[in-house]
Each structure stands twice: as structure tokens, then as C-alpha cells.
Design a protein around this motif. Structure first.
Motif, PDB file in Angstrom:
ATOM      1  N   ASP A  55       0.948  -1.285   0.094  1.00  0.00           N
ATOM      2  CA  ASP A  55      -0.128  -0.015  -0.080  1.00  0.00           C
ATOM      3  C   ASP A  55       0.755   1.267   0.053  1.00  0.00           C
ATOM      4  OD1 ASP A  55      -2.328  -1.413   0.117  1.00  0.00           O
ATOM      5  OD2 ASP A  55      -2.821  -1.290   2.099  1.00  0.00           O
ATOM      6  N   GLY A  56       0.526   2.243  -0.897  1.00  0.00           N
ATOM      7  CA  GLY A  56       1.310   3.398  -1.017  1.00  0.00           C
ATOM      8  C   GLY A  56       2.365   3.466  -2.006  1.00  0.00           C
ATOM      9  N   VAL A  93       3.214   7.332  -2.639  1.00  0.00           N
ATOM     10  CA  VAL A  93       2.303   8.366  -2.166  1.00  0.00           C
ATOM     11  C   VAL A  93       1.995   8.367  -0.683  1.00  0.00           C
ATOM     12  CG1 VAL A  93      -0.357   8.994  -2.365  1.00  0.00           C
ATOM     13  CG2 VAL A  93       0.967   7.432  -4.188  1.00  0.00           C
ATOM     14  N   GLU A  94       2.239   9.841  -0.268  1.00  0.00           N
ATOM     15  CA  GLU A  94       2.350   9.847   1.437  1.00  0.00           C
ATOM     16  C   GLU A  94       1.891  11.372   1.823  1.00  0.00           C
ATOM     17  OE1 GLU A  94       5.743   9.684   4.455  1.00  0.00           O
ATOM     18  OE2 GLU A  94       5.222   7.700   4.250  1.00  0.00           O
ATOM     19  N   ASN A 191       9.797   4.890   3.704  1.00  0.00           N
ATOM     20  CA  ASN A 191       9.118   3.706   2.735  1.00  0.00           C
ATOM     21  C   ASN A 191      10.465   3.033   2.057  1.00  0.00           C
ATOM     22  OD1 ASN A 191       5.801   4.430   2.725  1.00  0.00           O
ATOM     23  ND2 ASN A 191       7.022   6.379   2.294  1.00  0.00           N
TER      24      ASN A 191
END
Length: 254
Positions: A55-56, A93-94, A191
Motif C-alpha cells: 500500500d502506498g 504516495v504519502e 518507505n
């Protein structure tokens, strides 16, 4: 009666398991039953969806059939790559930010510039202000106007010249990449494990390593911030004498 022993024939070692194969399971009474791969995985993981660990993080490409920018979940990328797609990079994406991390980086550690001069990017000696800097694109655009840092042998110039294209020559071409700001590099650090997993699926990609990476956030006229992906250390190096790793970043753009 003599005890008889059955000798098993040599078995080939396999690296993958197909859905048609089953695993033998033995109960307390010695009874053997067969279990499918899907049921074994469900029992071992207790219902956990491994794909949720992605996820992300996504893998971006410019689709060769129409040069359209698109992002895939990592577990779906291999099929696309086998069909001839070329990855632009790994999308993170964060916190309202979307960042594309390049599949490769500088082959060697680079100086930030050839001289200790101001580049025109966000400049601060405050750590709090520095890690709030997400203006890497604007920073780099200003810095490459200076001959001391515009060449490909220097951190801002290397990133500005970086390019990734599909079979049609379309994609995130030179001029669409920049040296990440400290805030953007913090996104990468946060990440890193997921990004490296996605990078492992991209042909020719190189992993992020636990070492110091330059950012486009300047400390002063003579120094720029770097971030260690080993322990999160934030400090500044002299632009002309310090060396660091350089990983370009871009945006999800056409």
C-alpha cells in the motif's frame, strides 16, 4: 521376515508452485491428506493479504500502446514488464505528496557542485525547516542555472539530465527529474523497504542503500543537507568536497 525399505527416486528441486500442486498434511493419527497452495497460504497467514504490504507504493510506466502514464501495484508489474513495458520508476504516495523514485542512481558518489556557492534553493540551517522542504523541483531548477552544479558529474545536474523512456522514446525524459529535497528524501527513507521491494521487480534497477544521499535543500552558500538512509542522520556537507549518493525523483506526469 526381513524388513523392507522403499527407496525414493531422486526428486527435482522447484522454485515455484503451481495451483495444481498439493502439499501432504499428516494428522495426529498419521492420516495423510492433501492441501492446496491457496488453503495452505490462508492457514499460514491467518487471512492476512500480503498485497496490502504494498500500500502506498506503485510502479509507473508510460504505456507503450499510447504513451499514457499509468501506475501498477507491484504484484501486477511483472506481467506488464514481460509484455514489453519499461518502468519509469517507483511511485510513493504519502501525506498528500506523490513522488516518483528513479530505478537507478549515480554509479559513484558525487560532489554537490564544483565550488561552494549558493545555488538558489531553499536554504536553512534549521533541521525542522529543512525536513519540511518539498520544493525539490524548484530547488533543482534554480541550481542548474549555475555552471558549478549543472554538469552531470554534480548532484543537481545529474538528476536534471536523468531520463527513462519506453519503446517509443516517451516517458520521464531529461528535464523532468530533480534532486530530491530533504522532505522528499524523508519520504523515501520512511518507505525504503517497500520501495526496494518494488525496485527488485524492475529489470536493471538498483536498490537504495543505507548510505548518505544528497538533497537539494541547501544549508548555506557552502553546504547542502544530506540524509543517511542508514539511521536517518541529517547533516550538511561542503558542496565541493563532500560526496554522496544521488537518486533522482520526478512527478507522476506525462
Amino acid at each position: 521376515m526381513a524388513k523392507q525399505t522403499k527407496k525414493l527416486t531422486a526428486q527435482a528441486t522447484v522454485t515455484t508452485v503451481t495451483t495444481a500442486q498439493k502439499f501432504p498434511m499428516t494428522d495426529a493419527n498419521g492420516n495423510v491428506t492433501l492441501i492446496t497452495l491457496a488453503n495452505l497460504k490462508a492457514a499460514l497467514m491467518g487471512g492476512l493479504n500480503l498485497n496490502s504490504l504494498e500500500d502506498g507504493v506503485f510502479i509507473m510506466c508510460h504505456r507503450k500502446q499510447d504513451d499514457y502514464p499509468i501506475i501498477y501495484k507491484p504484484h501486477k508489474w511483472t506481467a506488464q514488464q514481460n509484455a514489453g513495458e519499461v518502468a519509469d520508476g517507483v511511485v510513493v504516495v504519502e501525506g498528500g505528496h506523490v513522488l516518483v523514485v528513479a530505478p537507478t542512481e549515480s554509479a559513484t558518489k558525487l560532489n554537490w557542485g564544483s565550488a561552494n556557492v549558493a545555488g538558489g534553493g531553499v536554504t536553512t540551517s534549521s533541521r525542522e525547516t529543512a525536513y519540511s522542504d518539498f520544493a525539490g523541483k524548484a530547488n533543482t531548477a534554480s541550481q542548474i542555472t549555475h555552471t558549478e552544479m549543472s554538469g552531470e558529474g554534480y548532484a543537481p545536474g545529474f538528476c536534471h539530465a536523468y531520463s527513462r523512456v519506453n519503446a517509443n522514446g516517451k516517458g520521464l525524459t531529461a528535464g523532468k527529474w530533480w534532486l530530491p529535497s530533504l522532505g522528499e528524501m524523508m519520504m523515501i527513507y520512511a518507505n525504503m523497504t517497500k520501495i526496494n521491494y518494488a525496485l527488485s521487480l524492475i529489470e536493471g534497477a538498483t536498490q537504495l542503500v543505507e548510505d548518505a544521499y544528497w538533497t537539494s535543500t541547501e544549508y548555506s552558500a557552502t553546504g547542502a543537507w544530506y540524509l543517511s538512509l542508514n539511521d536517518g542522520t541529517m547533516t550538511n556537507y561542503a558542496k565541493a568536497t563532500g560526496t554522496g549518493r544521488v537518486r533522482p525523483v520526478s512527478a507522476f506526469i506525462s
